[in-house]
Scaffold this motif. Structure first.
Motif, PDB file in Angstrom:
ATOM      1  N   VAL A 199       2.975  15.769  31.287  1.00  0.00           N
ATOM      2  CA  VAL A 199       4.160  14.996  31.678  1.00  0.00           C
ATOM      3  C   VAL A 199       5.396  15.897  31.740  1.00  0.00           C
ATOM      4  N   PHE A 200       5.522  16.808  30.778  1.00  0.00           N
ATOM      5  CA  PHE A 200       6.679  17.705  30.774  1.00  0.00           C
ATOM      6  C   PHE A 200       6.671  18.610  32.011  1.00  0.00           C
ATOM      7  N   VAL A 201       5.512  19.143  32.361  1.00  0.00           N
ATOM      8  CA  VAL A 201       5.411  20.017  33.531  1.00  0.00           C
ATOM      9  C   VAL A 201       5.700  19.229  34.812  1.00  0.00           C
ATOM     10  N   LEU A 202       5.145  18.021  34.922  1.00  0.00           N
ATOM     11  CA  LEU A 202       5.428  17.187  36.093  1.00  0.00           C
ATOM     12  C   LEU A 202       6.918  16.856  36.174  1.00  0.00           C
ATOM     13  N   GLY A 203       7.522  16.562  35.012  1.00  0.00           N
ATOM     14  CA  GLY A 203       8.961  16.311  34.983  1.00  0.00           C
ATOM     15  C   GLY A 203       9.753  17.540  35.367  1.00  0.00           C
ATOM     16  N   LEU A 204       9.253  18.715  34.964  1.00  0.00           N
ATOM     17  CA  LEU A 204       9.923  19.968  35.314  1.00  0.00           C
ATOM     18  C   LEU A 204       9.871  20.206  36.814  1.00  0.00           C
ATOM     19  N   VAL A 205       8.713  19.935  37.426  1.00  0.00           N
ATOM     20  CA  VAL A 205       8.579  20.099  38.878  1.00  0.00           C
ATOM     21  C   VAL A 205       9.511  19.137  39.609  1.00  0.00           C
ATOM     22  N   GLY A 206       9.493  17.863  39.157  1.00  0.00           N
ATOM     23  CA  GLY A 206      10.403  16.895  39.760  1.00  0.00           C
ATOM     24  C   GLY A 206      11.854  17.248  39.528  1.00  0.00           C
ATOM     25  N   GLY A 207      12.149  17.795  38.346  1.00  0.00           N
ATOM     26  CA  GLY A 207      13.519  18.193  38.033  1.00  0.00           C
ATOM     27  C   GLY A 207      14.026  19.311  38.924  1.00  0.00           C
ATOM     28  N   LEU A 208      13.128  20.194  39.358  1.00  0.00           N
ATOM     29  CA  LEU A 208      13.537  21.281  40.251  1.00  0.00           C
ATOM     30  C   LEU A 208      14.012  20.740  41.599  1.00  0.00           C
ATOM     31  N   PHE A 209      13.410  19.643  42.058  1.00  0.00           N
ATOM     32  CA  PHE A 209      13.851  19.032  43.313  1.00  0.00           C
ATOM     33  C   PHE A 209      15.208  18.328  43.151  1.00  0.00           C
ATOM     34  N   CYS A 210      15.478  17.869  41.932  1.00  0.00           N
ATOM     35  CA  CYS A 210      16.752  17.172  41.678  1.00  0.00           C
ATOM     36  C   CYS A 210      17.836  18.110  41.157  1.00  0.00           C
ATOM     37  N   ALA A 211      17.484  19.354  40.881  1.00  0.00           N
ATOM     38  CA  ALA A 211      18.419  20.264  40.223  1.00  0.00           C
ATOM     39  C   ALA A 211      19.641  20.569  41.097  1.00  0.00           C
ATOM     40  N   LYS A 212      19.429  20.767  42.390  1.00  0.00           N
ATOM     41  CA  LYS A 212      20.547  21.149  43.253  1.00  0.00           C
ATOM     42  C   LYS A 212      21.628  20.078  43.330  1.00  0.00           C
ATOM     43  N   PRO A 213      21.285  18.791  43.648  1.00  0.00           N
ATOM     44  CA  PRO A 213      22.355  17.781  43.673  1.00  0.00           C
ATOM     45  C   PRO A 213      23.043  17.585  42.325  1.00  0.00           C
ATOM     46  N   ILE A 214      22.272  17.699  41.238  1.00  0.00           N
ATOM     47  CA  ILE A 214      22.885  17.566  39.915  1.00  0.00           C
ATOM     48  C   ILE A 214      23.812  18.742  39.647  1.00  0.00           C
ATOM     49  N   TYR A 215      23.377  19.941  40.013  1.00  0.00           N
ATOM     50  CA  TYR A 215      24.222  21.120  39.846  1.00  0.00           C
ATOM     51  C   TYR A 215      25.523  20.972  40.638  1.00  0.00           C
ATOM     52  N   GLU A 216      25.413  20.504  41.868  1.00  0.00           N
ATOM     53  CA  GLU A 216      26.606  20.342  42.702  1.00  0.00           C
ATOM     54  C   GLU A 216      27.548  19.300  42.116  1.00  0.00           C
ATOM     55  N   TYR A 217      26.977  18.246  41.539  1.00  0.00           N
ATOM     56  CA  TYR A 217      27.820  17.230  40.897  1.00  0.00           C
ATOM     57  C   TYR A 217      28.550  17.824  39.688  1.00  0.00           C
ATOM     58  N   LEU A 218      27.827  18.566  38.879  1.00  0.00           N
ATOM     59  CA  LEU A 218      28.432  19.146  37.676  1.00  0.00           C
ATOM     60  C   LEU A 218      29.474  20.194  38.020  1.00  0.00           C
ATOM     61  N   ILE A 219      29.209  20.981  39.041  1.00  0.00           N
ATOM     62  CA  ILE A 219      30.107  22.083  39.372  1.00  0.00           C
ATOM     63  C   ILE A 219      31.351  21.599  40.111  1.00  0.00           C
ATOM     64  N   ARG A 220      31.258  20.416  40.723  1.00  0.00           N
ATOM     65  CA  ARG A 220      32.419  19.852  41.424  1.00  0.00           C
ATOM     66  C   ARG A 220      33.254  18.930  40.547  1.00  0.00           C
ATOM     67  N   SER A 221      32.850  18.754  39.313  1.00  0.00           N
ATOM     68  CA  SER A 221      33.608  17.882  38.414  1.00  0.00           C
ATOM     69  C   SER A 221      34.952  18.507  38.079  1.00  0.00           C
ATOM     70  N   ASP A 222      35.854  17.691  37.585  1.00  0.00           N
ATOM     71  CA  ASP A 222      37.181  18.182  37.234  1.00  0.00           C
ATOM     72  C   ASP A 222      37.124  19.255  36.151  1.00  0.00           C
ATOM     73  N   LEU A 223      36.123  19.183  35.300  1.00  0.00           N
ATOM     74  CA  LEU A 223      36.006  20.163  34.219  1.00  0.00           C
ATOM     75  C   LEU A 223      35.790  21.570  34.754  1.00  0.00           C
ATOM     76  N   ALA A 224      34.999  21.672  35.823  1.00  0.00           N
ATOM     77  CA  ALA A 224      34.645  22.994  36.348  1.00  0.00           C
ATOM     78  C   ALA A 224      35.625  23.504  37.398  1.00  0.00           C
ATOM     79  N   GLN A 225      36.604  22.670  37.780  1.00  0.00           N
ATOM     80  CA  GLN A 225      37.516  23.063  38.842  1.00  0.00           C
ATOM     81  C   GLN A 225      38.664  23.929  38.351  1.00  0.00           C
ATOM     82  N   GLY A 226      38.836  24.011  37.047  1.00  0.00           N
ATOM     83  CA  GLY A 226      39.985  24.745  36.527  1.00  0.00           C
ATOM     84  C   GLY A 226      39.815  26.245  36.512  1.00  0.00           C
ATOM     85  N   PHE A 227      38.623  26.750  36.797  1.00  0.00           N
ATOM     86  CA  PHE A 227      38.424  28.197  36.781  1.00  0.00           C
ATOM     87  C   PHE A 227      37.254  28.558  37.684  1.00  0.00           C
ATOM     88  N   VAL A 228      37.179  29.825  38.011  1.00  0.00           N
ATOM     89  CA  VAL A 228      36.128  30.334  38.892  1.00  0.00           C
ATOM     90  C   VAL A 228      34.956  30.807  38.034  1.00  0.00           C
TER      91      VAL A 228
END
Length: 256
Positions: free
Chosen positions: A27-56
């Protein structure tokens, strides 16, 4: 004969444990594989948040980008796996439990995921912004030039969010142990100062090495403990009422 039977019993237990561990890993490995497909949109959401906008944010290694995707995928896989891990643990120990204990454990499994998500949300939207703002303000007050790496940013985030999410399971654990009569609110109140010490120590260990992070994690943990005592008292009162009703039935049956 009895020694051989005990040996076979031990082998059976180890075989069952291995089977449960394999299920969890699958289950963990299957979740990891599925997580890799979801990683990019989640990363973009986190990196575009107000918290990450204050610095490069910078990449200091060729592996930083891949490492971020892997960490996000592992966090998602963990969120999916935690309830399944709890269920497999229940399935492994349930033959040795009484029926009331089996029912209590199985009833709490769905809430494991809910509390985990609540812990993630609380840590990300409340604890992490405050800890990040404090550390950045100290850096700027010292006149230091800010050059942050993407790996350090997410490591700081996950070091706060994931332990807090796991520690949010504390009320559920206390309710279950009260249900099976291992704990009760009287014992929890008697052990309060020792529990406080342990929780503060855990908060210091799991957080980055700064006072504000320790404080922001330790205080919610103490609140969680008091909430756990409240829930334990609720379960305990129901147990006392059920015991009293059972005793009254027994006395009435004896009189009849």
């Amino acid at each position: 004969m009895s020694g051989k039977g005990d040996e076979m019993s031990l082998v059976d237990h180890l075989t069952e444990l291995r089977k449960r561990i394999i299920y969890v890993l699958i289950v963990f490995v299957l979740g990891l594989v599925g997580g890799l497909f979801c990683a990019k949109p989640i990363y973009e959401y986190l990196i575009r948040s107000d918290l990450a906008q204050g610095f490069v944010l910078h990449a200091f290694s060729f592996w930083d980008g891949i490492g971020m995707y892997m960490k996000i995928a592992m966090a998602l896989s963990l969120a999916i796996s935690v309830p399944f891990i709890i269920y497999q643990l229940w399935a492994f120990v349930s033959p040795g439990l009484r029926q009331v204990e089996r029912n209590a454990a199985l009833r709490y499994v769905p809430y494991v995921f809910i509390l985990f998500i609540l812990g993630v949300l609380f840590a990300y939207y409340i604890v992490f912004p405050m800890a990040l703002s404090f550390t950045i303000s100290i850096t700027r007050d010292m006149g230091l030039e800010e050059t942050y790496g993407i790996a350090q940013y997410f490591e700081f985030m996950f070091s706060l969010v994931l332990p807090m999410a796991l520690l949010f399971e504390l009320p559920l654990v206390v309710m279950f142990l009260t249900k099976i009569r291992i704990l009760n609110p009287l014992r929890l109140r008697k052990l309060r100062r020792y529990a406080y010490f342990v929780l503060v120590f855990i908060g210091i260990v799991i957080t980055p090495p700064d006072f504000i992070s320790d404080f922001l994690v330790a205080i919610p943990l103490l609140i969680l403990y008091e909430f756990s005592v409240f829930l334990s008292a609720f379960v305990y009162r129901k147990q006392l009422a059920a015991d009293k009703e059972l005793e009254e039935r027994y006395v009435k049956r004896q009189e009849d």
